[in-house]
Structure formats: C-alpha cells, structure tokens
Motif scaffolding. Structure first.
Motif, PDB file in Angstrom:
ATOM      1  N   PRO A 167       0.933  -1.088  -0.028  1.00 54.03           N
ATOM      2  CA  PRO A 167      -0.082  -0.090  -0.042  1.00 54.03           C
ATOM      3  C   PRO A 167       0.770   1.388  -0.033  1.00 54.03           C
ATOM      4  N   GLY A 168       1.892   1.204   0.654  1.00 48.84           N
ATOM      5  CA  GLY A 168       2.848   2.494   0.664  1.00 48.84           C
ATOM      6  C   GLY A 168       3.472   2.663  -0.647  1.00 48.84           C
ATOM      7  N   GLU A 169       3.868   1.639  -1.188  1.00 52.23           N
ATOM      8  CA  GLU A 169       4.660   1.741  -2.665  1.00 52.23           C
ATOM      9  C   GLU A 169       3.449   2.194  -3.511  1.00 52.23           C
ATOM     10  N   LEU A 170       2.397   1.716  -3.411  1.00 51.56           N
ATOM     11  CA  LEU A 170       1.124   2.279  -4.322  1.00 51.56           C
ATOM     12  C   LEU A 170       0.952   3.880  -4.052  1.00 51.56           C
TER      13      LEU A 170
ATOM     14  N   ASN B  12      17.285   9.030 -11.379  1.00 46.49           N
ATOM     15  CA  ASN B  12      16.916   8.009 -10.334  1.00 46.49           C
ATOM     16  C   ASN B  12      16.166   8.810  -9.299  1.00 46.49           C
ATOM     17  N   PHE B  13      15.820  10.109  -9.657  1.00 44.85           N
ATOM     18  CA  PHE B  13      14.951  10.762  -8.706  1.00 44.85           C
ATOM     19  C   PHE B  13      13.791  11.220  -9.483  1.00 44.85           C
ATOM     20  N   PHE B  14      12.673  11.346  -8.991  1.00 37.89           N
ATOM     21  CA  PHE B  14      11.342  12.032  -9.572  1.00 37.89           C
ATOM     22  C   PHE B  14      11.707  13.340  -9.267  1.00 37.89           C
ATOM     23  N   PRO B  15      11.502  14.170 -10.475  1.00 38.81           N
ATOM     24  CA  PRO B  15      11.829  15.752 -10.586  1.00 38.81           C
ATOM     25  C   PRO B  15      10.842  16.704  -9.931  1.00 38.81           C
ATOM     26  N   TRP B  16      10.712  16.307  -8.409  1.00 40.56           N
ATOM     27  CA  TRP B  16       9.580  17.216  -7.796  1.00 40.56           C
ATOM     28  C   TRP B  16      10.191  18.860  -8.149  1.00 40.56           C
TER      29      TRP B  16
ATOM     30  N   GLU C 206       8.130  -0.158 -13.705  1.00 40.51           N
ATOM     31  CA  GLU C 206       9.170  -1.166 -14.181  1.00 40.51           C
ATOM     32  C   GLU C 206      10.364  -0.906 -13.393  1.00 40.51           C
ATOM     33  N   GLU C 207      11.063   0.474 -13.157  1.00 39.70           N
ATOM     34  CA  GLU C 207      12.192   0.698 -12.606  1.00 39.70           C
ATOM     35  C   GLU C 207      12.165   1.331 -11.171  1.00 39.70           C
ATOM     36  N   ASP C 208      13.182   1.363 -10.502  1.00 36.70           N
ATOM     37  CA  ASP C 208      13.170   1.826  -9.205  1.00 36.70           C
ATOM     38  C   ASP C 208      13.794   3.185  -9.240  1.00 36.70           C
ATOM     39  N   MET C 209      12.817   4.147  -8.619  1.00 38.91           N
ATOM     40  CA  MET C 209      13.293   5.560  -8.813  1.00 38.91           C
ATOM     41  C   MET C 209      12.753   6.117  -7.394  1.00 38.91           C
ATOM     42  N   GLU C 210      13.562   7.199  -6.778  1.00 39.36           N
ATOM     43  CA  GLU C 210      13.090   7.608  -5.647  1.00 39.36           C
ATOM     44  C   GLU C 210      12.008   8.572  -5.800  1.00 39.36           C
ATOM     45  N   LEU C 211      10.862   8.255  -5.101  1.00 39.29           N
ATOM     46  CA  LEU C 211       9.638   8.850  -5.495  1.00 39.29           C
ATOM     47  C   LEU C 211       9.413   9.915  -4.172  1.00 39.29           C
ATOM     48  N   LEU C 212       9.757   9.460  -3.165  1.00 38.47           N
ATOM     49  CA  LEU C 212       9.405  10.183  -1.888  1.00 38.47           C
ATOM     50  C   LEU C 212       9.628  11.789  -2.143  1.00 38.47           C
ATOM     51  N   HIS C 213       8.681  12.567  -1.593  1.00 41.30           N
ATOM     52  CA  HIS C 213       8.820  14.179  -1.772  1.00 41.30           C
ATOM     53  C   HIS C 213      10.106  14.459  -0.902  1.00 41.30           C
ATOM     54  N   PRO C 214      10.936  15.280  -1.427  1.00 43.42           N
ATOM     55  CA  PRO C 214      12.021  15.766  -1.000  1.00 43.42           C
ATOM     56  C   PRO C 214      11.794  16.149   0.613  1.00 43.42           C
TER      57      PRO C 214
END
Length: 298
Positions: free
Chosen positions: A69-72, A158-162, A214-222
């Motif tokens: 659930p957290g990853e979703l 590697n990081f979502f561009p927040w 499909e890929e690992d990316m850091e998605l957590l808000h900075p």
C-alpha cells in the motif's frame, strides 16, 4: 480551429464538439458560446485518473511487481499531482503546416509559401483573465528553461523531479484542463476507458507510469525524505524547516542542531514560490545529509 487543434494534439476526434468546448472553457471565459466551465468535467477526469492509475499499479503483478500500500501511494502521489499534469499540458503540442500567399518580386507574381508553426494545448484554453494570461506566459517561459531537465529525469533519472516541476510554477488551470479533457473523452466515447487511456498515452502519461512500475526511482517528496532521514537518525527534534517572507523575497532554510544545512531564496511571486523554494532546498539538503552519513551514493 481551436477544437480541431486540440483534437490533433490529443489524437481524439470528438463526436460532440460542445463537450470539447466545455472541457477547454475556464470559469473566467466570456465566450459568446453558451457553455459552462470545465469544472464538472474536471471532477470526472480526476476520478478517472485515480481509477486508471490504481488499476494499472495493482495489476503490475503481471510485470512481476507486487506493490505494498505504501508503494502504491508513492507512485500515485508522484504521477497524479498538479505539477506533473501541468507539465504534460505545457508539453502537448502539434506542428502544423500552412500555405500563405507572398509576392515574388523577381517573378512579379504571387506565390504560395509553406510555413510551419506550433500549436500548444495550453493555447487552446478559452479564458478572459489578463492576470491568467500573464501567469500562463510566465509559466511557458519557465517550462522552456526546465523542460530538458524534467524530461531527462522522467526518462532515465534516479529521482522524480519534484523540484524542477514545482519550479515551473504552472497555474492550476493547466492540470485542471488535462483532467477535464479526460472527463470529456469519457463522456464523448460513451464511457470507453480505453479511449481515456489512449489520450493518456498520447500525452506521455502512461509512458512515465510504466517506468515507475518497471524501474526503481526515488519517489518520496524531498521534504518527506528530509524528515524521514531525521527520524531514522533520531534527530527529528533537532530538525528545523523554516519558510518566511523577508521583504520582497521568500526564504527557506533547513537546519539541524542549529546548523544551517542549506538555504535559498527567490523573489516573491505568490504562494507557488514558497513550495518551489522549499522543494529546491529540501532536495539539496537531503543530498548533503545523506552524503555526510554515507547512507547513499548520490
């Protein structure tokens, strides 16, 4: 012509043109066409977007991924947000060819000249607010500066561009229109979800969603990454994130044990500036904190 341009950009031809008119009509419009604004369609599109994203993420098990659930939540929060949707709206365009008459002085006769120009989806929005026109113009300028950085991050970063997305400071109308168009396509196609997904494919939304699967990316808000880091290292009580308006500038700083880890500022241009500066400072601060503790190679 506006509706035809939007249809070309979206890859969808509306059977009922007034639905498209409504989807592109801002509440400030004083158009002579009798139509309400896009707000009702936006409500439908917002719900559809949630359904499509969650359904796609839930069934990612077909690709060998079973998300908690957290990853979703992380994936949905990254891709269903106003900054990203506004970016897609600003990026959506089509190059059209037109023929114009010109005078050939050597041959002393009129000739036909082919010219190419770009039509942007954001230019198809019907509104009558001078202040909104200024905000859209400024957002397009910032978008042009940030476009390459954002696209590179979405494609292979590697990081979502927040931070880069927030820096565009796009007016909410841009993300609203993406959602209202989803609602319009849904109604116009008699509830065909595949037609809605087709629109999302056309504007590049589904491509990014697939990469988040499909890929690992850091998605957590900075900002959340900073507070999570502090909690993990038992220094949450010593962490201070401050945002304040000093004169004509908004200033953000992140300090630990009273030491400033990073700070930045920019000229005040509304509440959007606060978030943009805060994100920029948080992105830099987490890099410094993680590097200091060798918790992640950046």
């Amino acid at each position: 012509k506006t509706i035809e341009s939007a249809e070309t950009i979206l890859g969808y031809v509306f059977k009922h043109k007034m639905i498209a008119v409504e989807a592109l009509m801002h509440v400030t419009s004083i158009s002579s066409i009798q139509s309400i604004s896009y707000e009702r369609l936006e409500f439908i599109g917002d719900s559809l977007l949630d359904v499509i994203v969650i359904d796609t993420l839930y069934h990612a098990e077909k690709a060998g991924k079973v998300f908690s659930p957290g990853e979703l939540h992380l994936r949905k929060a990254a891709i269903v947000n106003t900054h990203f949707l506004a970016f897609l709206c600003l990026r959506a365009d089509v190059v059209v060819e037109t023929e114009m008459g010109d005078w050939d002085w050597k041959q002393r006769r009129e000739i036909s000249v082919k010219k190419f120009h770009t039509i942007q989806l954001s230019n198809c929005i019907d509104y009558s607010s001078p202040s909104l026109a200024d905000k859209l113009r400024d957002a397009r300028i910032r978008f042009n500066h940030a476009k390459q950085v954002i696209e590179a991050a979405l494609e292979s970063g590697n990081f979502f561009p927040w931070g880069a997305l927030a820096q565009v400071r796009a007016p909410k109308v841009l993300s609203d229109v993406i959602e209202s168009l989803l609602g319009a396509v849904y109604l116009d196609s008699d509830g065909d979800l595949l037609a809605v997904v087709g629109l999302l494919e056309k504007i590049g939304f589904m491509r990014v969603l697939r990469r988040l699967i499909e890929e690992d990316m850091e998605l957590l808000h900075p900002v959340s990454r900073v507070t999570e880091w502090a909690s993990k290292h038992h220094v949450a009580d010593e962490l201070e994130i401050k945002v304040e308006k000093i004169g004509e500038r908004v200033v953000c700083s992140i300090a630990l044990h009273g030491e400033t880890i990073h700070s930045d500022s920019e000229h005040w241009k509304g509440k959007e500036c606060e978030e943009a500066v805060k994100l920029r400072v948080a992105e830099k601060a987490i890099m410094i904190l993680e590097a200091r503790n060798n918790t992640r190679v950046l």
